[in-house]
Design a protein around this motif. Structure first.
Motif, PDB file in Angstrom:
ATOM      1  N   ASN A  18     -10.454   5.655  -4.659  1.00  0.00           N
ATOM      2  CA  ASN A  18     -10.484   7.100  -4.865  1.00  0.00           C
ATOM      3  C   ASN A  18     -11.304   7.424  -6.110  1.00  0.00           C
TER       4      ASN A  18
ATOM      5  N   LYS B  72      -8.762   5.088   3.757  1.00  0.00           N
ATOM      6  CA  LYS B  72      -7.924   5.226   2.560  1.00  0.00           C
ATOM      7  C   LYS B  72      -8.591   6.149   1.537  1.00  0.00           C
TER       8      LYS B  72
ATOM      9  N   ASP C   5       0.855  -1.180   0.000  1.00  0.00           N
ATOM     10  CA  ASP C   5       0.000   0.000   0.000  1.00  0.00           C
ATOM     11  C   ASP C   5       0.893   1.232   0.000  1.00  0.00           C
TER      12      ASP C   5
ATOM     13  N   ASN D 186      -3.799  -3.143  -4.940  1.00  0.00           N
ATOM     14  CA  ASN D 186      -3.493  -3.142  -3.502  1.00  0.00           C
ATOM     15  C   ASN D 186      -4.492  -3.929  -2.673  1.00  0.00           C
TER      16      ASN D 186
ATOM     17  N   ASN E 160     -10.632   5.925  -9.561  1.00  0.00           N
ATOM     18  CA  ASN E 160     -10.813   4.490  -9.768  1.00  0.00           C
ATOM     19  C   ASN E 160     -12.273   4.058  -9.802  1.00  0.00           C
TER      20      ASN E 160
ATOM     21  N   ASP F   9      -7.794   1.126  -2.513  1.00  0.00           N
ATOM     22  CA  ASP F   9      -7.400   2.352  -3.204  1.00  0.00           C
ATOM     23  C   ASP F   9      -8.640   2.987  -3.824  1.00  0.00           C
TER      24      ASP F   9
END
Length: 264
Positions: free
Chosen positions: A181, A221, A138, A209, A184, A179
């Motif tokens: 965000n 995250k 990560d 990840n 994505n 991940d």
């Protein structure tokens, strides 16, 4: 050949993206970490097997000796997947109406509920690991160098800042994208049954990840270094994760950890 055709048809990606669009509805991720690509290939297979979440179909994975002179890299990896439609939410979230936003939140809640229910069938001796039962990677931990796997959350927390805080203990371990965000998450316009226009989630990408992590991991995250994201994105994430319990203490200790250094 396909990569060269992709350059001609769609242009070259930036030096940091390392993802090339190809003809025939394909994408190629290249020159990445071989273990990370192996993990992503497996994660995509699992998500497609156990959920209805729209993700790329993993088609091929090639690992070969590197041509680079970098002593830290002995092999290069190439991951070929299908393309999922849509554009990154980061490019259009301001276009969503309040109704669109509420539908986006509900759709993501459904998808994450499915993802978090994916069973763990590898490495029973470890609680926290990647999807293959190996080390976690990560960017927010030790500059993405492999750590673990870990027998329990307490062991995992020792590689984080503020490891002995009570909010670093006592969580369920669930399948995690790791991940999540706005780049994505892909969305696209749709016509609703009543004829009005709206938006829908068409894909979630970049599972490199992913693995089995404490249940707060995707939430914190997604808000990592929140100053980089808009208030609307932060509000979306707070709303999406509400059904999964009160994670406010976990968020506060993560915020403190971010303020103490670049990485958790």
């Amino acid at each position: 050949m396909l990569r060269k055709a992709g350059h001609r048809l769609y242009g070259r990606p930036s030096a940091y993206e390392l993802v090339q669009r190809l003809p025939f509805g394909l994408y190629l991720k290249y020159l990445g970490d071989p273990d990370g690509f192996c993990n992503e290939f497996n994660a995509l297979q699992m998500v497609r097997q156990y959920t209805s979440v729209p993700v790329p179909q993993p088609l091929d994975l090639v690992i070969m000796p590197t041509e680079s002179d970098d002593p830290f890299y002995s092999h290069d990896a190439y991951l070929l997947t299908s393309r999922v439609p849509g554009i990154p939410l980061s490019r259009c979230h301001d276009l969503l109406s309040d109704k669109d936003g509420a539908e986006f939140v509900a759709q993501m809640q459904d998808y994450l509920t499915q993802v978090r229910a994916i069973p763990k069938t590898v490495s029973p001796e470890y609680a926290i690991c990647d999807t293959l039962g190996g080390a976690c990677r990560d960017p927010r931990i030790h500059e993405a160098n492999p750590v673990g796997p870990f027998v329990d959350e307490a062991a995992f927390s020792q590689v984080l800042r503020n490891p002995d805080e009570p909010s670093r203990r006592g969580h369920k371990v669930v399948f995690t994208h790791a991940d999540l965000n706005s780049r994505n998450i892909l969305v696209d316009r749709v016509i609703r049954p009543d004829g009005s226009r709206g938006w829908t989630v068409t894909g979630i990408v970049d599972w490199e990840n992913s693995g089995y992590y404490p249940e707060y991991w995707d939430y914190t995250k997604a808000l990592f270094e929140g100053f980089r994201y808009t208030q609307r994105w932060r509000d979306f994430m707070h709303d999406i994760f509400k059904p999964f319990g009160d994670l406010s203490k976990e968020f506060e200790i993560e915020k403190r950890s971010w303020e103490e250094g670049d990485y958790v």
